[in-house]
Design a protein around this motif. Structure first.
Motif, PDB file in Angstrom:
ATOM      1  N   THR A   1     125.639  33.531  85.251  1.00 45.70           N
ATOM      2  CA  THR A   1     126.616  33.914  84.240  1.00 45.70           C
ATOM      3  C   THR A   1     126.122  33.636  82.828  1.00 45.70           C
ATOM      4  O   THR A   1     126.683  34.150  81.880  1.00 45.70           O
ATOM      5  CB  THR A   1     127.943  33.168  84.461  1.00 45.70           C
ATOM      6  OG1 THR A   1     127.687  31.769  84.442  1.00 45.70           O
ATOM      7  CG2 THR A   1     128.562  33.555  85.795  1.00 45.70           C
ATOM      8  N   ASP A   2     125.112  32.814  82.691  1.00 41.68           N
ATOM      9  CA  ASP A   2     124.546  32.500  81.385  1.00 41.68           C
ATOM     10  C   ASP A   2     123.023  32.571  81.499  1.00 41.68           C
ATOM     11  O   ASP A   2     122.361  31.551  81.664  1.00 41.68           O
ATOM     12  CB  ASP A   2     125.005  31.112  80.926  1.00 41.68           C
ATOM     13  CG  ASP A   2     124.743  30.870  79.452  1.00 41.68           C
ATOM     14  OD1 ASP A   2     124.315  31.803  78.749  1.00 41.68           O
ATOM     15  OD2 ASP A   2     124.978  29.742  79.001  1.00 41.68           O
ATOM     16  N   PRO A   3     122.474  33.786  81.405  1.00 44.24           N
ATOM     17  CA  PRO A   3     121.031  33.924  81.616  1.00 44.24           C
ATOM     18  C   PRO A   3     120.210  33.142  80.605  1.00 44.24           C
ATOM     19  O   PRO A   3     120.638  32.936  79.461  1.00 44.24           O
ATOM     20  CB  PRO A   3     120.784  35.428  81.480  1.00 44.24           C
ATOM     21  CG  PRO A   3     121.971  35.962  80.774  1.00 44.24           C
ATOM     22  CD  PRO A   3     123.110  35.031  81.040  1.00 44.24           C
TER      23      PRO A   3
ATOM     24  N   ARG B   1     113.167  28.082  77.355  1.00 43.86           N
ATOM     25  CA  ARG B   1     114.223  29.071  77.546  1.00 43.86           C
ATOM     26  C   ARG B   1     115.494  28.616  76.836  1.00 43.86           C
ATOM     27  O   ARG B   1     115.761  27.429  76.706  1.00 43.86           O
ATOM     28  CB  ARG B   1     114.537  29.279  79.035  1.00 43.86           C
ATOM     29  CG  ARG B   1     113.363  29.805  79.857  1.00 43.86           C
ATOM     30  CD  ARG B   1     113.025  31.239  79.480  1.00 43.86           C
ATOM     31  NE  ARG B   1     111.992  31.801  80.315  1.00 43.86           N
ATOM     32  CZ  ARG B   1     110.698  31.810  80.026  1.00 43.86           C
ATOM     33  NH1 ARG B   1     110.265  31.254  78.914  1.00 43.86           N
ATOM     34  NH2 ARG B   1     109.828  32.357  80.833  1.00 43.86           N
ATOM     35  N   TRP B   2     116.300  29.587  76.406  1.00 47.49           N
ATOM     36  CA  TRP B   2     117.563  29.324  75.735  1.00 47.49           C
ATOM     37  C   TRP B   2     118.679  30.014  76.501  1.00 47.49           C
ATOM     38  O   TRP B   2     118.572  31.203  76.811  1.00 47.49           O
ATOM     39  CB  TRP B   2     117.555  29.878  74.309  1.00 47.49           C
ATOM     40  CG  TRP B   2     116.660  29.125  73.403  1.00 47.49           C
ATOM     41  CD1 TRP B   2     117.018  28.168  72.511  1.00 47.49           C
ATOM     42  CD2 TRP B   2     115.236  29.242  73.284  1.00 47.49           C
ATOM     43  NE1 TRP B   2     115.914  27.670  71.862  1.00 47.49           N
ATOM     44  CE2 TRP B   2     114.806  28.323  72.319  1.00 47.49           C
ATOM     45  CE3 TRP B   2     114.277  30.040  73.918  1.00 47.49           C
ATOM     46  CZ2 TRP B   2     113.474  28.175  71.959  1.00 47.49           C
ATOM     47  CZ3 TRP B   2     112.958  29.895  73.573  1.00 47.49           C
ATOM     48  CH2 TRP B   2     112.563  28.966  72.595  1.00 47.49           C
ATOM     49  N   PRO B   3     119.767  29.285  76.786  1.00 44.05           N
ATOM     50  CA  PRO B   3     120.923  29.958  77.371  1.00 44.05           C
ATOM     51  C   PRO B   3     121.435  31.020  76.394  1.00 44.05           C
ATOM     52  O   PRO B   3     121.512  30.771  75.178  1.00 44.05           O
ATOM     53  CB  PRO B   3     121.954  28.846  77.549  1.00 44.05           C
ATOM     54  CG  PRO B   3     121.152  27.583  77.567  1.00 44.05           C
ATOM     55  CD  PRO B   3     119.982  27.851  76.659  1.00 44.05           C
ATOM     56  N   GLN B   4     121.754  32.173  76.924  1.00 41.85           N
ATOM     57  CA  GLN B   4     122.242  33.259  76.081  1.00 41.85           C
ATOM     58  C   GLN B   4     123.472  32.804  75.279  1.00 41.85           C
ATOM     59  O   GLN B   4     123.621  33.169  74.112  1.00 41.85           O
ATOM     60  CB  GLN B   4     122.586  34.474  76.929  1.00 41.85           C
ATOM     61  CG  GLN B   4     122.995  35.680  76.123  1.00 41.85           C
ATOM     62  CD  GLN B   4     123.212  36.906  76.974  1.00 41.85           C
ATOM     63  OE1 GLN B   4     123.313  36.821  78.198  1.00 41.85           O
ATOM     64  NE2 GLN B   4     123.277  38.047  76.350  1.00 41.85           N
ATOM     65  N   SER B   5     124.311  31.979  75.876  1.00 43.97           N
ATOM     66  CA  SER B   5     125.515  31.511  75.185  1.00 43.97           C
ATOM     67  C   SER B   5     125.165  30.721  73.926  1.00 43.97           C
ATOM     68  O   SER B   5     125.902  30.780  72.933  1.00 43.97           O
ATOM     69  CB  SER B   5     126.368  30.652  76.117  1.00 43.97           C
ATOM     70  OG  SER B   5     125.658  29.486  76.510  1.00 43.97           O
TER      71      SER B   5
END
Length: 65
Positions: free
Chosen positions: A4-6, A44-48
């Motif tokens: 849910t949060d790529p 990596r960064w959570p899209q949120s």
């Protein structure tokens, strides 16, 4: 289980902000963009979190008006 949060790579996150990858890393260094999640050597960064950067910029713009 769906993601849910790529997690985004720098080259995926930078265009969402309308900036280059080198500028993206400068914003990470100055704290404008959160530090990455490290998965071994990967960053990596959570899209949120990237969307949160946009929302904070919008809020700052509204406060300045």
């Amino acid at each position: 289980m769906p993601i849910t949060d790529p997690l985004l790579k720098d080259r995926e996150a930078a265009p969402l902000l309308g900036i280059s990858v080198p500028t993206f890393w400068r914003r990470v260094a100055d704290g404008t963009i959160p530090k990455p999640i490290k998965l071994g050597a990967l960053s990596r960064w959570p899209q949120s979190e990237i969307l949160g950067v946009i929302e904070r910029a919008k809020a700052a713009r509204a406060d300045a008006a």
